[in-house]
Design an enzyme around this catalytic site. Structure first.
Site, short mmCIF file in Angstrom:
data_model
loop_
_atom_site.label_atom_id
_atom_site.label_comp_id
_atom_site.label_asym_id
_atom_site.label_seq_id
_atom_site.Cartn_x
_atom_site.Cartn_y
_atom_site.Cartn_z
N SER A 1 2.04 2.22 11.45
CA SER A 1 2.20 0.85 10.65
C SER A 1 0.83 0.54 10.36
CB SER A 1 2.77 -0.29 11.56
OG SER A 1 1.97 -0.66 12.64
N LYS A 2 0.68 -0.32 9.02
CA LYS A 2 -0.68 -0.44 8.66
C LYS A 2 -1.27 -1.49 9.84
CE LYS A 2 -3.35 -1.77 4.56
NZ LYS A 2 -3.21 -2.26 3.34
N ARG A 3 -0.65 -2.39 10.27
CA ARG A 3 -1.43 -3.33 11.31
C ARG A 3 -1.91 -2.84 12.57
NH1 ARG A 3 -2.18 -6.59 8.83
NH2 ARG A 3 -0.89 -8.40 7.91
N TYR B 1 0.74 -1.16 -0.08
CA TYR B 1 -0.08 -0.03 0.01
C TYR B 1 0.79 1.30 0.25
CZ TYR B 1 1.34 0.57 4.99
OH TYR B 1 1.92 0.31 6.12
#
Length: 497
Positions: free
Chosen positions: A256-258, A16
């Site tokens: 962070s995407k998480r 992404y």
RNA sequence: GGCCCCGUCGUCUAGUCAGGUCCAGGACACCAGGUUUUCAUCCUGGUAACAGGGGUUCAAAUCCCCUCGGGGUCACCA
């Protein structure tokens, strides 16, 4: 004074477009536009395992959305291509070969297991320095050749000078000095012969004639390694600027995407924030013009942006400020622009045809007029128009109570029978005048009039101006709801009395 | 843990390089009031910060040192 600048954005396509990356791209682009320079996009896709074409596309489309289209890059080509590292292997290998010849590189026969063991021991012993201990640095060359000839697996490491001070002149951080003793002999070629990131970056930035490397602070320690590679290659280094990191909205750690959905640029598009608002917002995270300016167009940003006013401190994502900015942008738009903003969301919700007919267009226009001042992002329009498209109104308790008030039935009956049929449903202002004079004629306060009518029409106590609601529904649907409301009101007073 | 970066209202920041005009300015958020048919917009007002401690100086948010705190990075990932 000198040749136009060349800057680059170099993401790795691993899923992404990170919001921090988007800001980095924006700053680079801003500088390029301002100084008549060139904005290069380079894909750092040497890790075949993790890279997908979908991820590449996400980056391309994300930049397009932001209006940061590269001057040179994988899609547009250019004189310094190819612009994907995966296609540049021969170049890296060629320079690596020269480095071997010059003696800057030496073969290292340490296996992964051996290295893992070393590291584990260092950690256990709480050693002051972690990392490779240089065990093959001084291996006898003849011995090395023999082992290579025997087919023994090996990497190639850079012989990092000892006892030297490496100074990074950073446009944002000033001079940062590090002892070369704190830098291990880095692997430049893996055992499988492929080059490592730090080597590829240096070669690419050099080959692509990059003058300014503007990137996140997470690359700061890499820069010292790269500086040493530049020296080994005998090249002049570009100018560096390391941007402060963007932290999670509530503090700890970089995004962070998480942990943080707001790390992904797509989210903002999906939620319906106007691009220009996002650009404005991004620019202001870590940079400011002065002590008061908040809203700046892209053109103004191009004109005024400068690395000298970039902050050195990390920043949390100020989500509230985006909502506010976005609302400001929407309010400053024309009705047509607001309609265009709402449109895809209503289409997706099945409330508008992809190719709307005249009646639908008219309704969209009225919705836009009614909600323009109320909405902070376009995506909100779906839930905000629930009442318009509901087959059966879901009444809020307070709205229901308003229908139960003593005068409710007579108000609804009067509005339905005497006013609505001859009022101009195209014109909210005219409707209001009609309603006011009717209510006054009855000796009714306007509030007493409005509340039950709003309740009958929308099932709610808050929302757009009442006559905007009538306009959105149209005469026929308004009449139907008023009649239904009247029934409830009568039932309530009959049951209550 | 080593190395490096950073530290002004809850948040984004101005001010720090060139010390005094800063009992620290703006914005968002929040609270209160006003306008309004509701909500939103809009208007007015308010709460709220120089991380701590030492220096240097006539004078420090600004310079120096220490402490504390936060972050980054230490891969045959990028």
């Amino acid at each position: 004074m000198s040749a136009p600048i060349r800057v680059r954005f170099a993401p790795s396509p691993t899923g992404y477009l990170h919001i921090g990356g988007a800001r980095t791209a924006l700053y680079n682009w801003l500088l390029a536009r301002q100084q008549g320079g060139t904005f290069v996009l380079r894909m750092e896709d040497t890790d075949e395992e993790r890279n997908t074409d979908a991820a590449r596309q996400t980056i391309f489309r994300g930049l397009d959305w932001l209006g940061l289209t590269p001057d040179e890059g994988p899609e547009q080509g250019g004189p310094h291509g190819p612009y994907s590292q995966s296609e540049r292997m021969p170049v890296y290998l060629e320079w690596a070969e020269r480095l071997k010849e010059s003696g800057a590189l030496y073969p290292c026969f340490a296996t992964r297991e051996e290295l893992a063991e070393l590291r584990a021991r260092q950690e256990a012993e709480k050693a002051p320095v972690f990392g490779y201990d240089g065990r093959y640095r001084d291996l006898d060359p003849a011995e090395a050749r023999r082992r290579i000839a025997a087919g023994e697996e090996h990497t190639w490491r850079l012989r990092v000078p000892r006892g030297e001070t490496v100074v990074l002149k950073d446009l944002i951080r000033g001079d940062v000095a590090v002892s070369s003793d704190d830098i291990e002999d880095i692997i430049l070629l893996r055992a499988n012969g492929t080059p490592v990131y730090n080597l590829a970056v240096v070669i690419d930035d050099h080959d692509m004639a990059i003058t300014h490397v503007i990137r996140g602070e997470d690359h700061l320690t890499n820069t010292f390694k790269q500086l040493i590679i530049y020296r080994a290659l005998g090249w002049d280094e570009p100018t560096f600027a390391h941007l402060p990191l963007i932290l999670g909205p509530s503090g700890e750690g970089k995004l962070s995407k998480r942990k943080h959905p707001e790390a992904a640029l797509e989210l903002y598009q999906q939620k319906g924030y106007p691009v220009e608002a996002v650009v404005n917002w991004l620019a202001m995270i870590g940079w400011s013009l002065d002590d008061k300016t908040e809203i700046m167009s892209r053109e103004e940003l191009v004109r005024s942006f400068g690395l000298d006013r970039v902050s050195a401190a990390g920043a949390r994502l100020p989500m509230d400020k985006l909502d506010w900015l976005s609302g400001e942008y929407i309010r400053a738009m024309s009705l047509e622009e607001v309609e265009a903003g709402f449109r895809p969301f209503l289409v997706e919700a099945g409330r508008l045809s992809a190719d709307p007919n005249d009646a639908e267009r008219l309704r969209l226009r009225r919705i836009a007029a009614a909600e323009k001042d109320r909405v902070r992002r376009f995506g909100e329009i779906v839930e905000r128009t629930d009442w318009v498209f509901a087959a059966e109104l879901d009444f809020e308790p307070k709205a229901l109570a308003n229908l139960g008030k003593a005068e409710a039935a007579s108000v609804l009956e009067g509005y339905l029978g005497e006013v609505l049929p001859k009022t101009d449903v195209e014109d909210p202002a005219a409707m209001e005048a009609d309603a006011r004079s009717w209510a006054e004629g009855r000796g009714l306060g306007f509030g007493k009039f409005v509340h039950p009518v709003r309740a009958a029409l929308t099932g709610r106590t808050a929302g757009p101006g009442l006559f905007d609601c009538v306009a959105i529904l149209g005469r026929e649907e308004s009449a139907r709801r008023l009649a239904a409301g009247l029934e409830r009101a009568r039932g309530a007073s009959a049951g209550g009395a």
